[in-house]
Design a protein around this motif. Structure first.
Motif, PDB file in Angstrom:
ATOM      1  N   GLY A 228       0.766  -1.146   0.025  1.00 36.58           N
ATOM      2  CA  GLY A 228      -0.084  -0.198   0.005  1.00 36.58           C
ATOM      3  C   GLY A 228       0.967   1.074  -0.034  1.00 36.58           C
ATOM      4  N   PHE A 229       0.481   2.209   0.933  1.00 34.25           N
ATOM      5  CA  PHE A 229       1.136   3.519   1.048  1.00 34.25           C
ATOM      6  C   PHE A 229       2.119   3.554   1.933  1.00 34.25           C
ATOM      7  CE2 PHE A 229      -3.552   4.252  -0.476  1.00 34.25           C
ATOM      8  CZ  PHE A 229      -2.891   4.352  -1.815  1.00 34.25           C
ATOM      9  N   SER A 230       2.537   2.453   2.550  1.00 38.74           N
ATOM     10  CA  SER A 230       3.171   2.368   3.656  1.00 38.74           C
ATOM     11  C   SER A 230       4.613   3.078   3.652  1.00 38.74           C
ATOM     12  CB  SER A 230       3.444   0.999   4.068  1.00 38.74           C
ATOM     13  OG  SER A 230       4.317   0.176   3.071  1.00 38.74           O
ATOM     14  N   SER A 231       5.306   3.217   2.416  1.00 39.58           N
ATOM     15  CA  SER A 231       6.513   3.962   2.308  1.00 39.58           C
ATOM     16  C   SER A 231       6.616   5.189   2.628  1.00 39.58           C
ATOM     17  CB  SER A 231       7.000   3.612   0.913  1.00 39.58           C
ATOM     18  OG  SER A 231       7.281   2.294   0.831  1.00 39.58           O
ATOM     19  N   TYR A 232       5.392   5.856   2.601  1.00 37.85           N
ATOM     20  CA  TYR A 232       5.279   7.378   2.861  1.00 37.85           C
ATOM     21  C   TYR A 232       3.896   7.630   3.553  1.00 37.85           C
ATOM     22  CZ  TYR A 232       3.256   6.219  -1.586  1.00 37.85           C
ATOM     23  OH  TYR A 232       2.446   5.490  -2.555  1.00 37.85           O
ATOM     24  N   LEU A 233       3.720   7.053   4.539  1.00 33.16           N
ATOM     25  CA  LEU A 233       2.722   7.450   5.595  1.00 33.16           C
ATOM     26  C   LEU A 233       2.832   8.615   6.148  1.00 33.16           C
ATOM     27  CD1 LEU A 233       1.821   3.786   7.227  1.00 33.16           C
ATOM     28  CD2 LEU A 233       0.485   5.140   5.266  1.00 33.16           C
ATOM     29  N   ASN A 234       4.245   9.098   6.255  1.00 33.22           N
ATOM     30  CA  ASN A 234       4.422  10.348   6.956  1.00 33.22           C
ATOM     31  C   ASN A 234       4.021  11.722   6.042  1.00 33.22           C
ATOM     32  OD1 ASN A 234       6.677   9.386   5.283  1.00 33.22           O
ATOM     33  ND2 ASN A 234       7.985  10.998   6.284  1.00 33.22           N
ATOM     34  N   LEU A 235       3.746  11.494   4.890  1.00 32.52           N
ATOM     35  CA  LEU A 235       3.481  12.473   4.239  1.00 32.52           C
ATOM     36  C   LEU A 235       2.006  12.781   3.938  1.00 32.52           C
ATOM     37  CD1 LEU A 235       6.078  11.649   1.316  1.00 32.52           C
ATOM     38  CD2 LEU A 235       6.434  13.208   3.119  1.00 32.52           C
ATOM     39  N   GLN A 236       1.722  14.086   3.456  1.00 32.20           N
ATOM     40  CA  GLN A 236       0.169  14.454   3.667  1.00 32.20           C
ATOM     41  C   GLN A 236      -0.640  13.743   2.636  1.00 32.20           C
ATOM     42  OE1 GLN A 236      -1.231  16.179   6.225  1.00 32.20           O
ATOM     43  NE2 GLN A 236      -3.432  15.832   5.157  1.00 32.20           N
ATOM     44  N   ARG A 237       0.538  13.662   1.577  1.00 32.10           N
ATOM     45  CA  ARG A 237      -0.179  12.973   0.236  1.00 32.10           C
ATOM     46  C   ARG A 237       0.797  12.189  -0.482  1.00 32.10           C
ATOM     47  NH1 ARG A 237       1.154  14.398  -4.096  1.00 32.10           N
ATOM     48  NH2 ARG A 237      -0.897  14.053  -5.063  1.00 32.10           N
ATOM     49  N   GLY A 238       0.633  11.791  -1.706  1.00 32.12           N
ATOM     50  CA  GLY A 238       1.564  10.930  -2.378  1.00 32.12           C
ATOM     51  C   GLY A 238       0.918   9.614  -2.593  1.00 32.12           C
ATOM     52  N   GLU A 239      -0.508   9.404  -2.448  1.00 29.94           N
ATOM     53  CA  GLU A 239      -1.103   8.156  -2.983  1.00 29.94           C
ATOM     54  C   GLU A 239      -1.506   7.927  -4.278  1.00 29.94           C
ATOM     55  OE1 GLU A 239      -3.830  11.833  -2.922  1.00 29.94           O
ATOM     56  OE2 GLU A 239      -2.511  10.857  -0.998  1.00 29.94           O
ATOM     57  N   ASP A 240      -0.982   9.051  -5.109  1.00 35.07           N
ATOM     58  CA  ASP A 240      -1.066   8.806  -6.544  1.00 35.07           C
ATOM     59  C   ASP A 240       0.116   8.942  -7.271  1.00 35.07           C
ATOM     60  OD1 ASP A 240      -0.886  11.518  -6.248  1.00 35.07           O
ATOM     61  OD2 ASP A 240      -2.850  12.060  -7.488  1.00 35.07           O
ATOM     62  N   ASP A 241       0.751  10.048  -7.155  1.00 37.36           N
ATOM     63  CA  ASP A 241       2.258  10.348  -7.862  1.00 37.36           C
ATOM     64  C   ASP A 241       3.149   9.513  -7.245  1.00 37.36           C
ATOM     65  OD1 ASP A 241       1.991  11.900  -5.746  1.00 37.36           O
ATOM     66  OD2 ASP A 241       3.565  13.489  -6.602  1.00 37.36           O
ATOM     67  N   LEU A 242       3.552   9.473  -5.805  1.00 33.14           N
ATOM     68  CA  LEU A 242       4.347   8.439  -5.343  1.00 33.14           C
ATOM     69  C   LEU A 242       4.291   7.098  -5.492  1.00 33.14           C
ATOM     70  CD1 LEU A 242       5.540  10.527  -1.986  1.00 33.14           C
ATOM     71  CD2 LEU A 242       6.688  10.313  -4.311  1.00 33.14           C
TER      72      LEU A 242
END
Length: 372
Positions: A228-242
Motif C-alpha cells: 500500500g502506501f506504507s512507504s510514505y505514510l508520514n507525508l500528507q499526500r503521495g497516494e497517486d504520484d509517489l
C-alpha cells in the motif's frame, strides 16, 4: 559585407540561442508531442488493445463533497460498462454527504459506501480512505477518480479497460478542466495541460514516473504487493504520484488518450486552492525516483535561458545597429514559438480542451516555472 560579420559577443549569444533552440525543439517534438502522436497511431490502428472488459472497481474519497457527488456520481454510475462497482469512502464529512450516498445507493445497486473511523489518528486521511476502499473492492482492476471530476463520455471505463492487457498493471489517463472565462481559469488549465504533456509524454516514451488520481487505474494485487502506501505514510499526500513512481515501468504501464476517456474537472474558484494543490505536489516531487525529474528540470532551465539569450541578442543587435544578428535571434524565437504553439494547441484541441493558447502562450511559458 559588414552585415555578415559578427563580433565575439554576438557569436556567443547566437551560439547559445542556437543550442538552446535545438534542445527546446527536441523536447517539444520528441516528448511533448507524444499525446498527439499516440492519438494518430491509434487512428491508424497501430496500437493494439484488448477486447476483454474485466469487472472493475471505481474508488473515490469524499470529504464534505455532497454537491460534487450529486453532479459526478451519476456520470460515473451510468457508464456503459458490463460489470463494475463504485465505492465511495466518506471521510468524516459534516455536510450532507452521507445522505446523498444513502439516497443514491437506493437507485444504483452497484454503488457502495463506507467511512473512515472518527478515532483514526492518521496524517493523511485520504490514504486511509483509499486503503479502505481498495480492501473493500471485489475486483482485481481498480480505477480512481475524484469527486470534482466528471467523465467526458459514457465510454470512459471502456476506454481505460481496453488497455488492461495481460502485461499491463498500470493505466494512466488524461484529465483537464471544464472551460470557463477568466485569467485564473485559463492559467490553471494551461498548467494542467502542460503537466499532462510532461508526465504522459514520458510514460508514452517508456519512462513513466508519476500518475494523478483523477484518472488512474492499477491492479489490486499490485497495491498489496507494494504494501500500500506504507512507504510514505508520514507525508500528507503521495497516494497517486509517489505510488505510481514506485510501481510503474516501461513494461507494465500504458496510457489512454482518447478524448472520450478524459476526466473533466470543475473550474478552480480560488487561486489559494490551486496554489495549495501545486505546493502539495511539489512537496512530494523531491521523493521521485528516476532521472525524469532532472530531464524535465533541464527543459525548464533551457527554456528560461533561451528567453534570456533571445532577449539579450535582440537588444544587443538593436543597440549596435546589427539588424541581421537581431533578426537571426528573433527568427529562432519565432520558429520555437511556432513548434510550441502547434504541439500545445493541437493536443489541447484533441483532448477536448476547447481553448487556444497563442497570445497567452509566451506569458504562461515564462511564469509557469517561476510560480513553481
Amino acid at each position: 559585407m559588414e552585415a555578415f560579420t559578427f563580433n565575439t559577443a554576438e557569436l556567443i549569444l547566437l551560439s547559445a540561442a542556437g543550442v538552446l533552440f535545438i534542445i527546446q525543439v527536441i523536447y517539444y517534438l520528441g516528448l511533448y508531442n507524444r499525446i498527439h502522436s499516440h492519438n494518430k497511431a491509434v487512428r491508424k490502428e497501430e496500437i493494439h488493445f484488448t477486447r476483454e472488459l474485466p469487472p472493475l472497481s471505481v474508488i473515490l474519497c469524499a470529504r464534505n463533497e455532497a454537491d460534487n457527488l450529486r453532479k459526478a456520481l451519476p456520470a460515473i454510475l451510468e457508464q456503459d460498462y458490463p460489470q463494475f462497482e463504485v465505492i465511495v469512502i466518506n471521510d468524516a464529512s459534516t455536510d450532507e454527504t452521507e445522505d446523498v450516498l444513502g439516497f443514491m445507493e437506493e437507485k444504483y445497486p452497484h454503488l457502495y459506501h463506507s467511512f473512515t473511523p472518527d478515532s483514526a489518528r492518521y496524517i493523511s486521511h485520504k490514504k486511509l480512505a483509499l486503503t479502505l476502499g481498495i480492501k473493500a473492492s471485489k475486483y482485481d482492476w481498480l480505477v480512481f477518480t475524484e469527486t470534482n471530476c466528471i467523465p467526458a463520455s459514457k465510454d470512459w471505463l471502456k476506454l481505460m479497460a481496453r488497455n488492461f492487457t495481460s502485461q499491463t498493471q498500470v493505466v494512466l489517463g488524461y484529465s483537464g478542466y471544464d472551460r470557463t472565462k477568466g485569467w485564473l481559469h485559463k492559467r490553471v488549465a494551461f498548467d494542467t495541460l502542460f503537466q499532462s504533456l510532461r508526465y504522459l509524454g514520458l510514460a508514452l516514451a517508456g519512462k513513466p514516473y508519476m500518475g494523478i488520481g483523477r484518472n488512474l487505474a492499477y491492479r489490486k494485487e499490485l497495491f498489496f504487493k507494494q504494501k500500500g502506501f506504507s512507504s510514505y505514510l508520514n507525508l500528507q499526500r503521495g497516494e497517486d504520484d509517489l505510488f505510481i513512481n514506485q510501481i510503474a515501468n516501461e513494461n507494465n504501464t500504458r496510457v489512454e488518450t482518447s478524448p472520450d476517456s478524459v476526466i473533466r474537472m470543475q473550474p478552480v474558484e480560488r487561486y489559494k486552492d490551486w496554489k495549495e494543490e501545486k505546493v502539495s505536489y511539489m512537496a512530494t516531487a523531491r521523493f521521485y525516483k528516476g532521472s525524469q525529474r532532472w530531464l524535465l528540470g533541464l527543459e525548464t532551465a533551457t527554456r528560461l535561458l533561451f528567453y534570456v539569450a533571445c532577449l539579450s541578442g535582440i537588444v544587443f543587435g538593436i543597440l549596435s545597429f546589427h539588424w541581421l544578428a537581431a533578426g537571426l535571434v528573433l527568427l529562432l524565437w519565432i520558429v520555437r514559438y511556432s513548434a510550441q504553439a502547434y504541439v500545445i494547441n493541437k493536443t489541447a484541441n484533441e483532448m477536448g480542451d476547447n481553448r487556444s493558447y497563442y497570445f497567452t502562450l509566451p506569458v504562461f511559458d515564462i511564469i509557469r516555472p517561476l510560480q513553481s
